[in-house]
Design a protein around this motif. Structure first.
Motif, mmCIF file in Angstrom:
data_model
loop_
_atom_site.group_PDB
_atom_site.id
_atom_site.type_symbol
_atom_site.label_atom_id
_atom_site.label_comp_id
_atom_site.label_asym_id
_atom_site.label_seq_id
_atom_site.Cartn_x
_atom_site.Cartn_y
_atom_site.Cartn_z
ATOM 1 N N GLN A 21 0.812 -1.220 0.000
ATOM 2 C CA GLN A 21 0.000 0.000 0.000
ATOM 3 C C GLN A 21 0.844 1.267 0.000
ATOM 4 O O GLN A 21 0.309 2.372 -0.151
ATOM 5 C CB GLN A 21 -0.911 0.033 1.252
ATOM 6 C CG GLN A 21 -1.450 -1.307 1.717
ATOM 7 C CD GLN A 21 -2.346 -1.976 0.702
ATOM 8 O OE1 GLN A 21 -3.083 -1.294 0.000
ATOM 9 N NE2 GLN A 21 -2.280 -3.305 0.617
ATOM 10 N N PRO A 23 3.521 3.867 -1.468
ATOM 11 C CA PRO A 23 4.172 4.270 -2.723
ATOM 12 C C PRO A 23 5.697 4.299 -2.560
ATOM 13 O O PRO A 23 6.211 5.015 -1.694
ATOM 14 C CB PRO A 23 3.638 5.682 -2.981
ATOM 15 C CG PRO A 23 2.432 5.818 -2.115
ATOM 16 C CD PRO A 23 2.664 4.939 -0.932
ATOM 17 N N ALA A 261 5.765 3.761 -9.701
ATOM 18 C CA ALA A 261 4.763 4.231 -8.741
ATOM 19 C C ALA A 261 4.138 5.533 -9.210
ATOM 20 O O ALA A 261 2.924 5.751 -9.070
ATOM 21 C CB ALA A 261 5.403 4.412 -7.367
ATOM 22 N N TYR A 291 3.608 -2.261 -5.659
ATOM 23 C CA TYR A 291 2.664 -1.149 -5.522
ATOM 24 C C TYR A 291 1.937 -0.908 -6.837
ATOM 25 O O TYR A 291 0.727 -0.659 -6.855
ATOM 26 C CB TYR A 291 3.430 0.103 -5.100
ATOM 27 C CG TYR A 291 2.566 1.343 -5.006
ATOM 28 C CD1 TYR A 291 1.765 1.564 -3.890
ATOM 29 C CD2 TYR A 291 2.550 2.279 -6.044
ATOM 30 C CE1 TYR A 291 0.956 2.702 -3.802
ATOM 31 C CE2 TYR A 291 1.757 3.412 -5.960
ATOM 32 C CZ TYR A 291 0.964 3.614 -4.841
ATOM 33 O OH TYR A 291 0.175 4.736 -4.775
ATOM 34 N N GLN A 295 -2.144 -1.150 -7.067
ATOM 35 C CA GLN A 295 -2.985 0.001 -7.386
ATOM 36 C C GLN A 295 -3.950 -0.329 -8.519
ATOM 37 O O GLN A 295 -5.128 0.041 -8.480
ATOM 38 C CB GLN A 295 -2.117 1.205 -7.770
ATOM 39 C CG GLN A 295 -1.332 1.797 -6.609
ATOM 40 C CD GLN A 295 -2.251 2.297 -5.507
ATOM 41 O OE1 GLN A 295 -2.424 1.648 -4.466
ATOM 42 N NE2 GLN A 295 -2.868 3.439 -5.717
#
Length: 366
Positions: A21, A23, A261, A291, A295
Motif C-alpha cells: 500500500q 508508494p 509508482a 505497488y 494500485q
C-alpha cells in the motif's frame, strides 16, 4: 523452533502486504519488502503442510495466514476451469505483446536485418480482434520490414502508432494498437516531458454499437540485464565483488519502483475519466507483489486471476516465474480464456491474450 519460524513467516507476510500500500516514490524500502512477499507466502504454505503431516493443532497458524492472504495466493497461481462464453455475447479478443523491437537491434548497431519475420507473421495472423504491441518497431523505408503494413494494412486492421523514438534511417519505435473494429478516438499518455517508449496509448473501439477503451501500456523498465544477474551469482564467495554487484541490482530496482509508482498514478488518473468500459494491458515491468500491480488491482480486475490457469509467467529470460505482463479490465466486462502463448518465444516476453464479453446493460436485460 519451528513454531517461532512460522510466526516470523506470518509476520513477514503481513508486513509485505502492508508495504504493497506504500508508494515507493515516498518510501522506497517498501518496494523491496513487497517484492519479497512470494517467499513468505510459499513458506507459510509449506508450514501448513508440515503441521498437517504432524497432525498438530499448530496448523491453525499457517491456515490463518492462508485465509488472510488468499487474495495474494491467487496472484501466484490461478485455477479457472470449464469457463464457457455465453452464446450470442458481444466478444472482443485482445492480444498484448512486448515485441522486443522484433529483434531489430543487433547489439548496439541499429539495423533492420535482424527483424524476425516469423514474429511479425505470427502476430499478423493471430485471430485476436485487437493487438496491443509494446516496443513496436516499424521501418517505412524497407518494404520487408514495414511491420505496420504487414500487420495492419494487409489484414484490414486500423492502427494507432504512438512513436517514442524515431529515425528516418533506422525506423520508429513505440506502442501500437491494431483493431479490426473501428477506432473512433485515440491518444497517448506521456509520463515525462522527454520522448520515451515508456508511455500509455489508448484507443476507443466500437464493438457492435458499444464502445470500449483499450489501453496499451509500457511502464519503466527494471533495467536489469541477464549479465547483471549472472555477475551477481558469480560474485558469491567474493565479498567485495558481491557487495558491488548487489548494490548495482538494488539501485536499478529502486529506480524502477519509484518511477513506476508515479507512472501508474498518471495512468489510473486517465482511466478513471474514461466514459467507457476499459481494458488496460501491456508490459508493467512489475510482479503482482508490487505497488504498481496493487494500485491497478484495487480499481480493476486482473484477467489472469479471473480466467487464467497456472503461474502464467510472461518473462522469457534468466529469471523464471515472472509475470510482468498483464491485462486488467473494468466493470461491464468479463474475461474468458486467458492464455500465455509460450509457443512464441522469439521475444524476451511471451504474448498474452484474453477474450472479453461485454455484459449487457440493465436496460438491455429487460
Amino acid at each position: 523452533m519451528w513454531l517461532i519460524l512460522n510466526i516470523v513467516v506470518v509476520f513477514w507476510m503481513l508486513i509485505g502486504v502492508l508495504c504493497l500500500q506504500v508508494p515507493p516514490s515516498e518510501f522506497w524500502p517498501a518496494g523491496f519488502v513487497a517484492f519479497s512477499l512470494p517467499v513468505p507466502l510459499v513458506l507459510n504454505f509449506l508450514f501448513l503442510i508440515y503441521w498437517a503431516l504432524r497432525r498438530s493443532w499448530l496448523l491453525v497458524l499457517p491456515f490463518a495466514g492462508l485465509i488472510l492472504g488468499w487474495t495474494y495466493y491467487a496472484r501466484l497461481f490461478a485455477i479457472n476451469l470449464g469457463q464457457e462464453i455465453p452464446k450470442e455475447a458481444k466478444t472482443l479478443q485482445v492480444l498484448s505483446f512486448n515485441t522486443h523491437i522484433f529483434n531489430a537491434y543487433d547489439g548496439k548497431q541499429r539495423t533492420a536485418s535482424g527483424v524476425s519475420e516469423e514474429m511479425v507473421d505470427w502476430i499478423a495472423t493471430h485471430p485476436a480482434d485487437v493487438f496491443c504491441l509494446q516496443e513496436f518497431y516499424n521501418n517505412r523505408n524497407t518494404g520487408g520490414y514495414n511491420t505496420a503494413k504487414r500487420i495492419g494494412v494487409r489484414h484490414n486492421k486500423e492502427m494507432y502508432f504512438s512513436i517514442g523514438e524515431f529515425g528516418r534511417k533506422y525506423g520508429d519505435i513505440g506502442i501500437a494498437i491494431f483493431s479490426k473494429h473501428p477506432i473512433i478516438d485515440k491518444g497517448a499518455i506521456h509520463f515525462t516531458k522527454k520522448e520515451s517508449i515508456n508511455r500509455g496509448v489508448w484507443a476507443d473501439i466500437v464493438l457492435e454499437g458499444d464502445t470500449i477503451r483499450i489501453y496499451a501500456v509500457h511502464l519503466q523498465s527494471m533495467s536489469i540485464r541477464a549479465a547483471d544477474i549472472e555477475n551477481t551469482y558469480s560474485a558469491i564467495g567474493n565479498e567485495e565483488s558481491f557487495k558491488k554487484e548487489s548494490r548495482n541490482l538494488a539501485r536499478r530496482l529502486k529506480r524502477g519502483f519509484i518511477a513506476r509508482a508515479v507512472q501508474v498514478e498518471q495512468l489510473l488518473e486517465h482511466v478513471r475519466k474514461s466514459p467507457y468500459p476499459v481494458i488496460v494491458c501491456g508490459d508493467f515491468n512489475d510482479i503482482p507483489f508490487s505497488y504498481t500491480y496493487n494500485q491497478l488491482a484495487a480499481e480493476l480486475q486482473n484477467s489472469f486471476v479471473q480466467a487464467g490457469n497456472g503461474i502464467g509467467s510472461t518473462y522469457n529470460g534468466i529469471l523464471p516465474f515472472l509475470r510482468i505482463d498483464n491485462q486488467f479490465h473494468s466493470e461491464g466486462l468479463k474475461a474468458y480464456n486467458y492464455e500465455t502463448h509460450y509457443e512464441m518465444g522469439l521475444s524476451d516476453h511471451f504474448p498474452i491474450s484474453a477474450t472479453y464479453v461485454l455484459e449487457p446493460k440493465p436496460e438491455e436485460e429487460r
